[in-house]
Design an enzyme around this catalytic site. Structure first.
Site: not given
Ligand code: CP
Ligand code: NVA
Length: 309
Positions: A103, A130, A133, A222, A262, A290
């Site tokens: 990430r 993502h 997701q 989101d 999400c 997930r």
């Molecule tokens: N939806 C998602 O990716 O959640 P986290 O940021 O908690 O991993």
């Molecule tokens: N768009 C959000 C998604 C979190 C799972 C972010 O990138 O923070």
């Protein structure tokens, strides 16, 4: 040869359908108490530059259920690209572990990691995409609707990483995808253009949330401020003020609408608590899936990658 999971755009529809079928099978086997341990002796390295609840817990739990182990690497542990180059990190990890999930802030860092690693690299979220997701979201939609065929997804909010991955999914599955966002918050132009050319007439960007939500099968949202954009949060709160999923918006969607998010959610901002917790919401199914979808990805990539190659 190794196969990465960076973007849904890198796969065919048949590939993603096979991952979704595997995810369904892994889910029902787990629920039936049937152990599936195809990754015994394998290790997953987990590089996280940003916080996470769902992604971290589901990858750690997932690899363990598949018979493997994980190593979590927090930002301060390796300081991606600062303590040593991303390439050096990738080459070292490739000698010890079998899979990497990362990430990262910049999508470029993930691509660099994948370029230099000789083991599969999985996207655990970047500023651009993502896909893990959206794979779980597709699994959730198939479960709830029986199929993805002909579905209309209305996304209300920011044209962010989740939207970009939805555009890729819409192109693959010929879904109708409508995004309602304020001007200036549109998705990535290249990803949008590609999706529009692969799914002609199916992708729409509008500014009016009610127009997007009209008759929709899925209402998705989101956070307005993604991780890394915190300095913009005040301006974003103002720009997105009319872009909330609430009972009024649910009323203009299909009567069987699935409300998706999400997570994490900011109750009272992009979605009201009554809708998030209400009867149309499937957000916890998405979160649960997930686990199953990512287990499928880890098995799928491992089966198609040559260890030590
Ligand atoms: N939806 C998602 O990716 O959640 P986290 O940021 O908690 O991993
Ligand atoms: N768009 C959000 C998604 C979190 C799972 C972010 O990138 O923070």
């Amino acid at each position: 040869m190794k196969v990465d999971f960076i973007s849904l755009a890198d796969f065919t529809r048949a590939d993603v359908e096979s991952m979704l079928d595997d995810a369904d099978r892994l889910k029902s086997d787990l629920k039936a108490g049937k152990s599936q341990r195809p990754l015994v002796g394998r290790t997953l390295a987990m590089i996280f530059e940003k916080p996470s609840l769902r992604t971290r817990v589901t990858f750690e739990t997932g690899i363990k259920q598949l018979g493997g182990a994980s190593v979590y690497l927090a930002p301060e542990d390796i300081r991606l690209g600062a303590r040593e180059t991303v390439g050096d990190i990738a080459r070292n990890l490739s000698r010890w572990v079998d899979l990497v999930v990362a990430r990262t802030f910049s999508h470029r860092s993930l691509l660099e990691l994948a370029q230099h690693a000789t083991i599969p690299v999985i996207n655990g979220l970047t500023d651009l995409l993502h896909p893990a997701q959206v794979l779980a979201d597709l699994q959730t939609m198939r479960e709830r609707r029986g199929s993805l065929e002909g579905a209309t997804v209305a996304f209300i909010g920011d044209g962010n990483n989740v939207v970009n991955s939805w555009l890729n999914a819409a192109a693959l599955f010929q879904l109708n995808f409508r995004l309602a966002c304020p001007q200036g918050y549109e998705p990535d132009a290249k990803i949008l253009a590609r999706a529009q050319s692969l799914a002609p007439g199916r992708i729409e960007i509008v500014t009016d949330p009610s127009a997007a939500a009209q008759g929709a099968d899925v209402l998705y949202t989101d956070v307005w401020t993604s991780m890394g954009q915190e300095a913009e949060s005040q301006a974003r709160r103002a720009a997105f003020a009319g872009y909330q999923i609430n009972a009024r918006l649910v009323d203009v969607a299909s009567k069987d609408v699935l409300v998706m998010h999400c997570l994490p959610a900011h109750r009272g901002e992009e979605i009201t608590a009554d809708v998030l917790d209400g009867p149309r919401s499937v957000v916890l199914d998405q979160a649960e899936n997930r686990l199953h979808a990512q287990k499928a990805v880890m098995v799928w990539l491992s089966a198609r990658s040559q260890p030590g190659a």
